[in-house]
Scaffold this motif. Sequence first.
Motif, PDB file in Angstrom:
ATOM      1  N   SER A   1       0.821  -1.204   0.000  1.00 44.12           N
ATOM      2  CA  SER A   1       0.000   0.000   0.000  1.00 44.12           C
ATOM      3  C   SER A   1       0.858   1.259   0.000  1.00 44.12           C
ATOM      4  O   SER A   1       1.989   1.245  -0.508  1.00 44.12           O
ATOM      5  CB  SER A   1      -0.916  -0.087   1.224  1.00 44.12           C
ATOM      6  N   LYS A   2       0.310   2.337   0.590  1.00 51.29           N
ATOM      7  CA  LYS A   2       0.989   3.636   0.536  1.00 51.29           C
ATOM      8  C   LYS A   2       2.404   3.574   1.127  1.00 51.29           C
ATOM      9  O   LYS A   2       3.374   4.005   0.506  1.00 51.29           O
ATOM     10  CB  LYS A   2       0.127   4.642   1.314  1.00 51.29           C
ATOM     11  N   LYS A   3       2.527   2.999   2.318  1.00 49.94           N
ATOM     12  CA  LYS A   3       3.830   2.974   3.002  1.00 49.94           C
ATOM     13  C   LYS A   3       4.848   2.116   2.234  1.00 49.94           C
ATOM     14  O   LYS A   3       5.973   2.565   1.969  1.00 49.94           O
ATOM     15  CB  LYS A   3       3.616   2.477   4.443  1.00 49.94           C
ATOM     16  N   PRO A   4       4.479   0.881   1.832  1.00 54.20           N
ATOM     17  CA  PRO A   4       5.416   0.113   1.003  1.00 54.20           C
ATOM     18  C   PRO A   4       5.785   0.840  -0.291  1.00 54.20           C
ATOM     19  O   PRO A   4       6.922   0.726  -0.766  1.00 54.20           O
ATOM     20  CB  PRO A   4       4.661  -1.190   0.714  1.00 54.20           C
TER      21      PRO A   4
ATOM     22  N   PHE B   1      -3.424  -7.062  10.033  1.00 57.40           N
ATOM     23  CA  PHE B   1      -4.060  -6.923  11.351  1.00 57.40           C
ATOM     24  C   PHE B   1      -3.228  -5.981  12.231  1.00 57.40           C
ATOM     25  O   PHE B   1      -3.768  -5.135  12.936  1.00 57.40           O
ATOM     26  CB  PHE B   1      -4.166  -8.284  12.057  1.00 57.40           C
ATOM     27  N   LYS B   2      -1.915  -6.156  12.149  1.00 51.09           N
ATOM     28  CA  LYS B   2      -0.999  -5.354  12.985  1.00 51.09           C
ATOM     29  C   LYS B   2      -1.094  -3.866  12.635  1.00 51.09           C
ATOM     30  O   LYS B   2      -1.119  -3.004  13.501  1.00 51.09           O
ATOM     31  CB  LYS B   2       0.430  -5.811  12.666  1.00 51.09           C
ATOM     32  N   LEU B   3      -1.148  -3.580  11.318  1.00 54.32           N
ATOM     33  CA  LEU B   3      -1.165  -2.193  10.860  1.00 54.32           C
ATOM     34  C   LEU B   3      -2.530  -1.549  11.076  1.00 54.32           C
ATOM     35  O   LEU B   3      -2.633  -0.418  11.576  1.00 54.32           O
ATOM     36  CB  LEU B   3      -0.805  -2.158   9.366  1.00 54.32           C
ATOM     37  N   LYS B   4      -3.588  -2.264  10.700  1.00 57.93           N
ATOM     38  CA  LYS B   4      -4.922  -1.651  10.677  1.00 57.93           C
ATOM     39  C   LYS B   4      -5.646  -1.750  12.020  1.00 57.93           C
ATOM     40  O   LYS B   4      -6.513  -0.913  12.307  1.00 57.93           O
ATOM     41  CB  LYS B   4      -5.798  -2.295   9.591  1.00 57.93           C
ATOM     42  N   GLY B   5      -5.347  -2.777  12.808  1.00 58.95           N
ATOM     43  CA  GLY B   5      -6.081  -2.971  14.070  1.00 58.95           C
ATOM     44  C   GLY B   5      -6.090  -1.730  14.955  1.00 58.95           C
ATOM     45  O   GLY B   5      -7.171  -1.216  15.316  1.00 58.95           O
TER      46      GLY B   5
ATOM     47  N   SER C   1      -7.772   7.176   7.684  1.00 58.41           N
ATOM     48  CA  SER C   1      -7.071   7.991   6.705  1.00 58.41           C
ATOM     49  C   SER C   1      -6.659   7.068   5.542  1.00 58.41           C
ATOM     50  O   SER C   1      -6.058   6.011   5.767  1.00 58.41           O
ATOM     51  CB  SER C   1      -5.855   8.619   7.391  1.00 58.41           C
ATOM     52  N   PRO C   2      -6.975   7.418   4.294  1.00 57.83           N
ATOM     53  CA  PRO C   2      -6.849   6.428   3.220  1.00 57.83           C
ATOM     54  C   PRO C   2      -5.411   6.094   2.832  1.00 57.83           C
ATOM     55  O   PRO C   2      -4.654   6.982   2.440  1.00 57.83           O
ATOM     56  CB  PRO C   2      -7.573   7.089   2.042  1.00 57.83           C
ATOM     57  N   ALA C   3      -5.055   4.831   2.968  1.00 59.09           N
ATOM     58  CA  ALA C   3      -3.835   4.293   2.359  1.00 59.09           C
ATOM     59  C   ALA C   3      -4.283   3.519   1.117  1.00 59.09           C
ATOM     60  O   ALA C   3      -3.771   3.723   0.019  1.00 59.09           O
ATOM     61  CB  ALA C   3      -3.100   3.397   3.328  1.00 59.09           C
ATOM     62  N   PHE C   4      -5.270   2.632   1.308  1.00 54.08           N
ATOM     63  CA  PHE C   4      -5.885   1.915   0.194  1.00 54.08           C
ATOM     64  C   PHE C   4      -7.376   2.263   0.214  1.00 54.08           C
ATOM     65  O   PHE C   4      -8.119   1.764   1.064  1.00 54.08           O
ATOM     66  CB  PHE C   4      -5.659   0.413   0.363  1.00 54.08           C
ATOM     67  N   PRO C   5      -7.797   3.153  -0.704  1.00 50.61           N
ATOM     68  CA  PRO C   5      -9.193   3.609  -0.660  1.00 50.61           C
ATOM     69  C   PRO C   5     -10.193   2.459  -0.780  1.00 50.61           C
ATOM     70  O   PRO C   5     -10.030   1.553  -1.608  1.00 50.61           O
ATOM     71  CB  PRO C   5      -9.294   4.557  -1.861  1.00 50.61           C
ATOM     72  N   LEU C   6     -11.231   2.529   0.028  1.00 55.66           N
ATOM     73  CA  LEU C   6     -12.251   1.467   0.074  1.00 55.66           C
ATOM     74  C   LEU C   6     -12.897   1.243  -1.304  1.00 55.66           C
ATOM     75  O   LEU C   6     -13.169   0.112  -1.691  1.00 55.66           O
ATOM     76  CB  LEU C   6     -13.294   1.845   1.126  1.00 55.66           C
ATOM     77  N   LYS C   7     -13.091   2.339  -2.063  1.00 56.76           N
ATOM     78  CA  LYS C   7     -13.715   2.173  -3.391  1.00 56.76           C
ATOM     79  C   LYS C   7     -12.851   1.290  -4.289  1.00 56.76           C
ATOM     80  O   LYS C   7     -13.374   0.555  -5.131  1.00 56.76           O
ATOM     81  CB  LYS C   7     -13.976   3.532  -4.041  1.00 56.76           C
ATOM     82  N   HIS C   8     -11.532   1.324  -4.111  1.00 53.79           N
ATOM     83  CA  HIS C   8     -10.672   0.466  -4.935  1.00 53.79           C
ATOM     84  C   HIS C   8     -10.731  -0.988  -4.453  1.00 53.79           C
ATOM     85  O   HIS C   8     -10.696  -1.912  -5.257  1.00 53.79           O
ATOM     86  CB  HIS C   8      -9.228   0.969  -4.928  1.00 53.79           C
ATOM     87  N   GLN C   9     -10.814  -1.183  -3.139  1.00 60.17           N
ATOM     88  CA  GLN C   9     -10.957  -2.558  -2.639  1.00 60.17           C
ATOM     89  C   GLN C   9     -12.269  -3.164  -3.145  1.00 60.17           C
ATOM     90  O   GLN C   9     -12.310  -4.330  -3.538  1.00 60.17           O
ATOM     91  CB  GLN C   9     -10.922  -2.588  -1.104  1.00 60.17           C
ATOM     92  N   GLN C  10     -13.342  -2.358  -3.172  1.00 66.39           N
ATOM     93  CA  GLN C  10     -14.621  -2.907  -3.657  1.00 66.39           C
ATOM     94  C   GLN C  10     -14.525  -3.225  -5.159  1.00 66.39           C
ATOM     95  O   GLN C  10     -15.020  -4.261  -5.613  1.00 66.39           O
ATOM     96  CB  GLN C  10     -15.760  -1.928  -3.373  1.00 66.39           C
ATOM     97  N   LYS C  11     -13.812  -2.363  -5.903  1.00 68.17           N
ATOM     98  CA  LYS C  11     -13.571  -2.640  -7.329  1.00 68.17           C
ATOM     99  C   LYS C  11     -12.837  -3.973  -7.476  1.00 68.17           C
ATOM    100  O   LYS C  11     -13.169  -4.800  -8.336  1.00 68.17           O
ATOM    101  CB  LYS C  11     -12.764  -1.468  -7.908  1.00 68.17           C
TER     102      LYS C  11
ATOM    103  N   GLY D   1     -16.385   5.529   0.632  1.00 62.50           N
ATOM    104  CA  GLY D   1     -15.530   5.031  -0.453  1.00 62.50           C
ATOM    105  C   GLY D   1     -14.145   5.644  -0.532  1.00 62.50           C
ATOM    106  O   GLY D   1     -13.200   4.995  -0.977  1.00 62.50           O
ATOM    107  N   ASP D   2     -14.015   6.893  -0.114  1.00 62.94           N
ATOM    108  CA  ASP D   2     -12.698   7.543  -0.199  1.00 62.94           C
ATOM    109  C   ASP D   2     -11.849   7.321   1.048  1.00 62.94           C
ATOM    110  O   ASP D   2     -10.687   7.732   1.094  1.00 62.94           O
ATOM    111  CB  ASP D   2     -12.860   9.055  -0.458  1.00 62.94           C
ATOM    112  N   LEU D   3     -12.440   6.713   2.072  1.00 62.47           N
ATOM    113  CA  LEU D   3     -11.648   6.396   3.273  1.00 62.47           C
ATOM    114  C   LEU D   3     -10.867   5.107   3.041  1.00 62.47           C
ATOM    115  O   LEU D   3     -11.048   4.414   2.044  1.00 62.47           O
ATOM    116  CB  LEU D   3     -12.569   6.231   4.483  1.00 62.47           C
ATOM    117  N   ASP D   4     -10.011   4.764   3.991  1.00 59.06           N
ATOM    118  CA  ASP D   4      -9.268   3.513   3.892  1.00 59.06           C
ATOM    119  C   ASP D   4     -10.234   2.321   3.871  1.00 59.06           C
ATOM    120  O   ASP D   4     -11.325   2.380   4.451  1.00 59.06           O
ATOM    121  CB  ASP D   4      -8.319   3.389   5.087  1.00 59.06           C
ATOM    122  N   PHE D   5      -9.808   1.232   3.245  1.00 59.27           N
ATOM    123  CA  PHE D   5     -10.713   0.072   3.137  1.00 59.27           C
ATOM    124  C   PHE D   5     -11.081  -0.512   4.499  1.00 59.27           C
ATOM    125  O   PHE D   5     -12.112  -1.161   4.641  1.00 59.27           O
ATOM    126  CB  PHE D   5     -10.142  -0.991   2.192  1.00 59.27           C
TER     127      PHE D   5
END
Length: 291
Positions: A123-126, A215-219, A228-238, A273-277
């Motif tokens: 994602s964003k950090k990698p 889990f470690k990062l998002k929990g 805060s969006p790293a991977f936008p939810l709308k893209h995960q749904q896509k 959709g524009d927030l993190d997944f």
Amino acid sequence: MEVGFLGLGIMGKAMSINLLRHGFKVTVWNRTLSKCDELVEHGASIGETPAAVIKKCKYTIAMLSDPSAALSVIFDKDGVLEQISNGKGYIDMSTVDDDTSLKISEAIKAKGGDFLEAPVSGSKKPAEDGQLVILAAGDKALYDEIVPAFDVLGKKSFYLGEVGNGAKMKLVVNMIMGSMMNAFSEGLTLAERSGLNPATLLDVLDLGAISNAMFKLKGPTMLKNSYSPAFPLKHQQKDMRLALALGDENAVSMPVAAAANEAFKTARSLGLGDLDFSAVHETLKALDHST
Ligand SMILES: NC(=O)C1=CN([C@@H]2O[C@H](COP(=O)(O)OP(=O)(O)OC[C@H]3O[C@@H](n4cnc5c(N)ncnc54)[C@H](OP(=O)(O)O)[C@@H]3O)[C@@H](O)[C@H]2O)C=CC1
Ligand SMILES: O=CC(=O)O
């Protein structure tokens, strides 16, 4: 090495800055052209259109939101096809389905260009740290030529053979990730509602067989309702939608992924959709739980 870069969203911006930091000359284009200004501060040049970038650069990388965006920069006016020619390579790192990738490949090859699909995991950090996992497929000679850029962008590149294999691999990975995110969210909610401390659940999970980086990062951020969006939810749904279509084509029953897709769709309908997944967590909270 000189490369063009189309698409300066969360990923494209981080990736092109990374290339600049490692001595690449980068010419950038973004649909919203003002987003190029920050890249100029990092040493990039601007191309006014995708065609202008292709004209200038031997190699051009794209990192765009979805199939419709990926196709539009190729086929629309001032698009890639207007300038792609013999000796030029186009590398699409967007997450799309195999049909989209194949359409792009055929159009580019018809003009004499070379094509590689190369979606990424991470994602964003990698992306900022050059730690992506690159899933490439297509022209092997182009793959070999662009490896110096992949070495900067990623920690590992896979060459997966014919066009479509990279897209399919990426969709399988993200189908698993989206399903896991929903199970995780349900677990956090169940822990909380049944009187457990969800922070303790994170510690327990981290010590067991299902410990993982997501889990470690998002929990911890999910427990703070921070998305805060790293991977936008709308893209995960896509990605869930495209993976389910791949399941349809191959007669693979995927009830878990289908349920996860419904949760992401609900989240989108709630305006998330524009927030993190990981904001899919909010859909559970939005459900009435009065007893
Ligand atoms: N974020 C992540 O963690 C990861 C994302 N991915 C994948 O990478 C791709 C990019 O993701 P990300 O950077 O997060 O997405 P963003 O939403 O941050 O950026 C999307 C980019 O696509 C451009 N775009 C959208 N529609 C069009 C269009 N019709 N024509 C031209 N350009 C368009 C946007 O331009 P504009 O600025 O004008 O809107 C922007 O540059 C997606 O396919 C995503 O699934 C893969 C791995 C991780
Ligand atoms: O596509 C998203 C990711 O984190 O990988």
